[in-house]
Design an enzyme around this catalytic site. Sequence first.
Site, PDB file in Angstrom:
ATOM      1  N   ASN A  12       0.874  -1.167   0.000  1.00 17.27           N
ATOM      2  CA  ASN A  12       0.000   0.000   0.000  1.00 17.27           C
ATOM      3  C   ASN A  12       0.916   1.222   0.000  1.00 17.27           C
ATOM      4  O   ASN A  12       1.443   1.615   1.043  1.00 17.27           O
ATOM      5  CB  ASN A  12      -0.890  -0.047   1.252  1.00 17.27           C
ATOM      6  N   LYS A  19       3.139   0.760   3.244  1.00 12.28           N
ATOM      7  CA  LYS A  19       2.744  -0.245   4.230  1.00 12.28           C
ATOM      8  C   LYS A  19       2.779  -1.586   3.523  1.00 12.28           C
ATOM      9  O   LYS A  19       2.408  -1.670   2.348  1.00 12.28           O
ATOM     10  CB  LYS A  19       1.318   0.006   4.721  1.00 12.28           C
ATOM     11  N   ARG A  96      -2.502  -2.028  -3.543  1.00 12.28           N
ATOM     12  CA  ARG A  96      -3.691  -1.201  -3.388  1.00 12.28           C
ATOM     13  C   ARG A  96      -3.571  -0.039  -4.372  1.00 12.28           C
ATOM     14  O   ARG A  96      -2.562   0.685  -4.365  1.00 12.28           O
ATOM     15  CB  ARG A  96      -3.758  -0.657  -1.963  1.00 12.28           C
ATOM     16  N   HIS A 185     -12.454   3.303  -0.317  1.00 11.27           N
ATOM     17  CA  HIS A 185     -12.502   2.308   0.773  1.00 11.27           C
ATOM     18  C   HIS A 185     -13.269   1.055   0.342  1.00 11.27           C
ATOM     19  O   HIS A 185     -13.770   0.312   1.178  1.00 11.27           O
ATOM     20  CB  HIS A 185     -13.216   2.859   2.034  1.00 11.27           C
ATOM     21  N   LEU A 214     -15.015   4.112   9.597  1.00  9.58           N
ATOM     22  CA  LEU A 214     -14.626   5.349  10.284  1.00  9.58           C
ATOM     23  C   LEU A 214     -13.166   5.268  10.715  1.00  9.58           C
ATOM     24  O   LEU A 214     -12.852   4.785  11.803  1.00  9.58           O
ATOM     25  CB  LEU A 214     -15.529   5.578  11.510  1.00  9.58           C
ATOM     26  N   ASN A 216      -9.273   7.560   9.829  1.00  8.68           N
ATOM     27  CA  ASN A 216      -8.958   8.970   9.693  1.00  8.68           C
ATOM     28  C   ASN A 216      -9.742   9.510   8.490  1.00  8.68           C
ATOM     29  O   ASN A 216     -10.403  10.527   8.572  1.00  8.68           O
ATOM     30  CB  ASN A 216      -7.446   9.131   9.542  1.00  8.68           C
ATOM     31  N   ARG A 246     -10.764  16.009   6.726  1.00  5.93           N
ATOM     32  CA  ARG A 246     -11.556  16.435   5.567  1.00  5.93           C
ATOM     33  C   ARG A 246     -12.953  16.873   5.999  1.00  5.93           C
ATOM     34  O   ARG A 246     -13.545  16.277   6.897  1.00  5.93           O
ATOM     35  CB  ARG A 246     -11.697  15.294   4.555  1.00  5.93           C
ATOM     36  N   ASP A 287      -7.572  12.911  16.368  1.00  4.96           N
ATOM     37  CA  ASP A 287      -7.590  11.583  16.981  1.00  4.96           C
ATOM     38  C   ASP A 287      -8.767  11.497  17.951  1.00  4.96           C
ATOM     39  O   ASP A 287      -8.864  12.290  18.894  1.00  4.96           O
ATOM     40  CB  ASP A 287      -6.263  11.318  17.697  1.00  4.96           C
ATOM     41  N   MET A 288      -9.658  10.554  17.704  1.00  6.06           N
ATOM     42  CA  MET A 288     -10.881  10.459  18.503  1.00  6.06           C
ATOM     43  C   MET A 288     -10.582  10.228  19.985  1.00  6.06           C
ATOM     44  O   MET A 288     -11.332  10.667  20.852  1.00  6.06           O
ATOM     45  CB  MET A 288     -11.764   9.342  17.931  1.00  6.06           C
ATOM     46  N   ARG A 289      -9.460   9.564  20.287  1.00  3.19           N
ATOM     47  CA  ARG A 289      -9.096   9.348  21.700  1.00  3.19           C
ATOM     48  C   ARG A 289      -8.871  10.675  22.402  1.00  3.19           C
ATOM     49  O   ARG A 289      -9.347  10.906  23.509  1.00  3.19           O
ATOM     50  CB  ARG A 289      -7.814   8.500  21.797  1.00  3.19           C
ATOM     51  N   GLU A 338     -14.067   0.697  15.169  1.00  2.00           N
ATOM     52  CA  GLU A 338     -13.758  -0.516  15.939  1.00  2.00           C
ATOM     53  C   GLU A 338     -13.458  -0.223  17.400  1.00  2.00           C
ATOM     54  O   GLU A 338     -13.614  -1.099  18.253  1.00  2.00           O
ATOM     55  CB  GLU A 338     -12.543  -1.233  15.312  1.00  2.00           C
ATOM     56  N   GLU A 389      -8.181  -4.841   5.134  1.00  7.32           N
ATOM     57  CA  GLU A 389      -8.014  -4.549   3.707  1.00  7.32           C
ATOM     58  C   GLU A 389      -6.862  -5.333   3.103  1.00  7.32           C
ATOM     59  O   GLU A 389      -6.932  -5.753   1.949  1.00  7.32           O
ATOM     60  CB  GLU A 389      -7.788  -3.033   3.522  1.00  7.32           C
TER      61      GLU A 389
HETATM   62  P1  ADP Z   1      -6.569   5.306   8.423  1.00  6.89           P
HETATM   63  O1  ADP Z   1      -6.365   3.896   7.920  1.00  6.89           O
HETATM   64  O2  ADP Z   1      -7.671   6.057   7.761  1.00  6.89           O
HETATM   65  O3  ADP Z   1      -5.325   6.111   8.614  1.00  6.89           O
HETATM   66  P2  ADP Z   1      -7.468   4.026  10.894  1.00  6.89           P
HETATM   67  O4  ADP Z   1      -8.582   3.185  10.417  1.00  6.89           O
HETATM   68  O5  ADP Z   1      -6.230   3.369  11.372  1.00  6.89           O
HETATM   69  O6  ADP Z   1      -7.124   5.189   9.897  1.00  6.89           O
HETATM   70  O7  ADP Z   1      -8.053   4.950  12.077  1.00  6.89           O
HETATM   71  C1  ADP Z   1      -7.240   5.873  12.732  1.00  6.89           C
HETATM   72  C2  ADP Z   1      -8.086   6.659  13.703  1.00  6.89           C
HETATM   73  O8  ADP Z   1      -8.753   5.751  14.595  1.00  6.89           O
HETATM   74  C3  ADP Z   1      -7.303   7.574  14.626  1.00  6.89           C
HETATM   75  O9  ADP Z   1      -7.106   8.826  14.026  1.00  6.89           O
HETATM   76  C4  ADP Z   1      -8.210   7.685  15.843  1.00  6.89           C
HETATM   77  O10 ADP Z   1      -9.103   8.755  15.666  1.00  6.89           O
HETATM   78  C5  ADP Z   1      -9.003   6.407  15.817  1.00  6.89           C
HETATM   79  N1  ADP Z   1      -8.683   5.474  16.908  1.00  6.89           N
HETATM   80  C6  ADP Z   1      -7.702   4.551  16.933  1.00  6.89           C
HETATM   81  N2  ADP Z   1      -7.703   3.882  18.119  1.00  6.89           N
HETATM   82  C7  ADP Z   1      -8.709   4.401  18.843  1.00  6.89           C
HETATM   83  C8  ADP Z   1      -9.235   4.163  20.143  1.00  6.89           C
HETATM   84  N3  ADP Z   1      -8.720   3.229  20.946  1.00  6.89           N
HETATM   85  N4  ADP Z   1     -10.293   4.906  20.556  1.00  6.89           N
HETATM   86  C9  ADP Z   1     -10.816   5.844  19.757  1.00  6.89           C
HETATM   87  N5  ADP Z   1     -10.377   6.122  18.525  1.00  6.89           N
HETATM   88  C10 ADP Z   1      -9.333   5.424  18.068  1.00  6.89           C
END
Ligand code: ADP
Length: 403
Positions: A12, A19, A96, A185, A214, A216, A246, A287-289, A338, A389
Amino acid sequence: MTATATRVLVLNSGSSSVKYQLIDMNDGTRLAVGLVERIGEQTSRLAHTPLAAGGDKRETEGAIADHDAALKAVATELAADGLGLDSPQLAAIGHRVVHGGLKFTEPTVIDDAVLKEIERLVPVAPLHNPANLTGIRTAQAMRPDLPQVAVFDTAFHATMPEYAARYAIDVETADAHRIRRYGFHGTSHAYVSRKTAALLGKDPSEVNVIVLHLGNGASASAVAGGRCVDTSMGLTPLEGLVMGTRSGDIDPAVTFHLKRVAGMSTDEIDVLLNKKSGLIGLCGDNDMREIRRRIDEGDERARLAFDIYIHRLKKYIGAYSAVLGRVDAVAFTAGVGENAAPVREAAVAGLEEMGMAVDASLNAVRSDEPRLISPEYARVAVAVVPTDEELEIAQQTYALVNA
Ligand code: ADP
């Protein structure tokens, strides 16, 4: 390919990263996984985990000039564990590729004509396709004898009916510039919708699923009987849900306004909407965390960003319920889907009349397995279904070279 060739290397290639995963297709075992980041900078980093060898993650830092050097470094790491690119057990390399346009609706063995077509699509995927092409060319140079397969992010969405795929703009202009909704996706939406059917003990042809990918980047899809009938991303991955950086859906006139009134250039607007909007634009974090942590501390901007994110998500759940007519399952996937239980809870809150609900204790469970989080009484199954994926790309690649 020899009879013993059962491994697929999945690549990828992003603009500054690669990756990779080496997967044994006998049972889907990961033999090695890794990531090269910040290609082209002084501080490039290669992180390689030789899972087959039971080894720990090995990290190396230092300038990696380009994708060619990156792939060579990856090959060296793989070779150190006896998994080199020259191995007769390697059956194919699966790439990919983000944009397949209208032509590529299936995984495709790459030849010169395919490379040309991927190149022709660069104007509609300027951020992604050039990097994908570089990855392919580099891998071809290293193993010219090996089948290289392109698996397209857009492919799964090719079944969208014309009325979902077309924008309501002048037809001649749209066709002249290949402007339509392609969706992205797709590999994840395909994999997760199939896995969701399996979780329900049904064949994909029997179920209607709303998939919420869901990460980034984020996108929703409506999948009827295994076929995508609508998705939230469009000509580019900018349309649809609120994402990490975005904006998602926006009145197109905002762009004229930014140009005419705010004096921004097209490139500046592109950067604003793709990189400085969404959650990061709204509250400074993507970052949702971190956003949840700030909300817990009473941060109002983080709260509003979260509410805007959820509001958009809910609108898509509603829209796709109407598109599908009958919804059997809503599946949450990718980093946020997830892991972020509060997002799942908030997205489904108040949708009981639509047959959707989340059970708080099931929602709190952490697991890598597909699982239901809806209470038994709910008419619609709400599920968490981890995406994969790379495995999907490997499976499609392997199936094609063995066909
Ligand atoms: P991409 O492949 O689009 O880069 P991912 O599917 O790996 O992204 O998702 C990354 C995002 O998931 C992070 O930016 C964060 O917002 C969220 N994330 C990852 N781990 C957690 C967690 N434990 N709790 C909440 N959100 C999380």
